[in-house]
Design a protein around this motif. Structure first.
Motif, PDB file in Angstrom:
ATOM      1  N   ASP A 123      25.115  49.590  40.824  1.00  0.00           N
ATOM      2  CA  ASP A 123      25.102  50.740  39.910  1.00  0.00           C
ATOM      3  C   ASP A 123      24.330  50.584  39.050  1.00  0.00           C
ATOM      4  OD1 ASP A 123      26.021  52.603  38.169  1.00  0.00           O
ATOM      5  OD2 ASP A 123      28.160  52.738  38.765  1.00  0.00           O
ATOM      6  N   MET A 124      23.229  51.248  38.511  1.00  0.00           N
ATOM      7  CA  MET A 124      22.341  50.831  37.482  1.00  0.00           C
ATOM      8  C   MET A 124      22.699  51.648  36.206  1.00  0.00           C
ATOM      9  SD  MET A 124      20.055  48.456  38.674  1.00  0.00           S
ATOM     10  CE  MET A 124      18.828  48.753  37.632  1.00  0.00           C
ATOM     11  N   GLY A 125      23.684  52.450  36.333  1.00  0.00           N
ATOM     12  CA  GLY A 125      24.265  53.175  35.040  1.00  0.00           C
ATOM     13  C   GLY A 125      23.542  54.469  34.948  1.00  0.00           C
ATOM     14  N   MET A 149      15.912  52.543  31.789  1.00  0.00           N
ATOM     15  CA  MET A 149      16.772  52.187  32.693  1.00  0.00           C
ATOM     16  C   MET A 149      17.519  51.020  32.143  1.00  0.00           C
ATOM     17  SD  MET A 149      16.816  54.049  35.381  1.00  0.00           S
ATOM     18  CE  MET A 149      17.973  53.181  35.909  1.00  0.00           C
ATOM     19  N   GLY A 150      17.714  50.862  30.777  1.00  0.00           N
ATOM     20  CA  GLY A 150      18.204  49.742  29.999  1.00  0.00           C
ATOM     21  C   GLY A 150      16.839  48.957  29.497  1.00  0.00           C
ATOM     22  N   HIS A 242      15.819  51.787  48.320  1.00  0.00           N
ATOM     23  CA  HIS A 242      16.544  53.039  48.445  1.00  0.00           C
ATOM     24  C   HIS A 242      17.053  53.608  47.240  1.00  0.00           C
ATOM     25  CE1 HIS A 242      18.105  56.813  50.538  1.00  0.00           C
ATOM     26  NE2 HIS A 242      19.276  56.284  49.814  1.00  0.00           N
ATOM     27  N   ILE A 243      16.906  54.532  46.682  1.00  0.00           N
ATOM     28  CA  ILE A 243      17.456  54.949  45.396  1.00  0.00           C
ATOM     29  C   ILE A 243      18.192  56.256  45.420  1.00  0.00           C
ATOM     30  CG2 ILE A 243      16.748  55.522  42.817  1.00  0.00           C
ATOM     31  CD1 ILE A 243      16.084  52.590  43.732  1.00  0.00           C
ATOM     32  N   ARG A 244      19.339  56.224  44.706  1.00  0.00           N
ATOM     33  CA  ARG A 244      20.156  57.444  44.810  1.00  0.00           C
ATOM     34  C   ARG A 244      20.902  57.862  43.402  1.00  0.00           C
ATOM     35  NH1 ARG A 244      25.522  58.850  45.231  1.00  0.00           N
ATOM     36  NH2 ARG A 244      26.273  56.814  45.673  1.00  0.00           N
ATOM     37  N   GLY A 250      24.047  61.502  35.448  1.00  0.00           N
ATOM     38  CA  GLY A 250      24.766  60.806  36.200  1.00  0.00           C
ATOM     39  C   GLY A 250      24.495  59.367  36.735  1.00  0.00           C
ATOM     40  N   HIS A 251      25.152  58.464  37.407  1.00  0.00           N
ATOM     41  CA  HIS A 251      24.679  57.190  37.736  1.00  0.00           C
ATOM     42  C   HIS A 251      23.573  57.250  38.768  1.00  0.00           C
ATOM     43  CE1 HIS A 251      28.054  54.750  35.633  1.00  0.00           C
ATOM     44  NE2 HIS A 251      28.263  55.814  35.080  1.00  0.00           N
ATOM     45  N   LEU A 252      23.042  56.128  38.747  1.00  0.00           N
ATOM     46  CA  LEU A 252      21.887  55.897  39.683  1.00  0.00           C
ATOM     47  C   LEU A 252      22.448  54.532  40.507  1.00  0.00           C
ATOM     48  CD1 LEU A 252      18.163  55.938  39.224  1.00  0.00           C
ATOM     49  CD2 LEU A 252      19.171  53.974  40.130  1.00  0.00           C
TER      50      LEU A 252
END
Length: 269
Positions: A123-125, A149-150, A242-244, A250-252
């Motif tokens: 969970d990348m935030g 992304m931080g 795979h990225i969602r 929202g979170h990624l």
């Protein structure tokens, strides 16, 4: 007086780092060792150095130093490898791990099979500061999309990624005046529905086989620009992530492999 340090070299899609458990092996001056150990001919050879430690607000902490000694806030590929390291070294039995990074606490979801972790989802935030940028005169590309992304990313979409001379344009774009702290640069080409080809110039490390946060930023930028939906596979030189993304605000979630290359011992003085 010399002291022996145990380390593990690991890679996620070819993005390789040296991992040290500083709870067991305190390591002074990590910037120095990141530079020395990352050298391919006279050192261990890597994209940088990762320190695994204790945390007051999570299960463990991560500090990451690039091959030039600069400290990064976050690395998606490294965070997946840390999950594998912690589980397989017996430092935790959890399959959901809270990891303290300079860009916040990340949640690692492990998928062990017979005691081995080959795949991790992170969970990348929440992606932030997403906006188009104009690069201006003196640069061969007119526009890009900035994503945090931080850590900072600049994503540039092209029609043919094979024509990008990354080794030439990467250094200049990394130091673009719009990014006073430098920036990670991704070139991306949408090659199919939900599939993006990407190459990366990482801040402080140069061309690497893959970049986890870069893949996340690229997927976000593609969705922001209407080039892809919120779920995609990002294809890099080292492999596929795979990225969602759950959408704006929202979170990624990033899912991909983690591989141990070898364990070793090195002496320091």
């Amino acid at each position: 007086m010399e002291r022996k340090i145990e380390f593990t070299k690991m890679q996620g899609l070819g993005n390789d780092y040296i991992y040290v458990d500083v709870m067991k092996y305190p390591l002074p001056d990590p910037e120095r060792y990141a530079v020395e150990w990352s050298r391919p001919h006279t050192g261990i050879g890597s994209d940088g150095l990762v320190l695994i430690g204790r945390s007051d607000r999570a299960d463990f902490s991560m500090r990451i130093f690039n091959a030039d000694g600069s400290e990064a806030k976050m690395c998606g590929n490294a965070s997946r490898c840390i999950g594998k390291y912690l589980y397989e070294k017996g430092l935790t039995g959890k399959t959901e791990i809270l990891l303290d990074t300079l860009s916040g606490v990340k949640v690692l979801h492990l998928f062990p099979e017979q005691g081995v972790v080959n795949r991790v989802s992170v969970d990348m935030g929440v992606p932030a500061d997403i906006h188009p940028v104009t690069l201006g005169d003196g640069f061969p590309y007119a526009e890009g999309i900035a994503v945090s992304m931080g850590n900072p990313h600049l994503v540039i979409f092209v029609d043919d990624i094979s024509q990008v001379a990354l080794q030439d344009v990467g250094p200049a774009l990394e130091r673009h005046p719009l990014f006073p702290d430098r920036v990670n640069v991704e070139f991306a080409q949408v090659i199919g529905e939900g599939e993006i080809r990407m190459r990366v110039w990482e801040r402080g490390s140069g061309i690497t086989q893959a970049c986890g946060t870069g893949a996340c930023a690229t997927a976000v930028a593609a969705s922001f620009a209407g080039r892809c939906r919120n779920e995609s596979d990002v294809v890099m030189d080292g492999g596929v992530l795979h990225i969602r993304w759950t959408g704006e605000g929202g979170h990624l979630f990033m899912t991909g492999p983690a591989v141990k290359v070898f364990d070793g011992v090195i002496e320091i003085s």
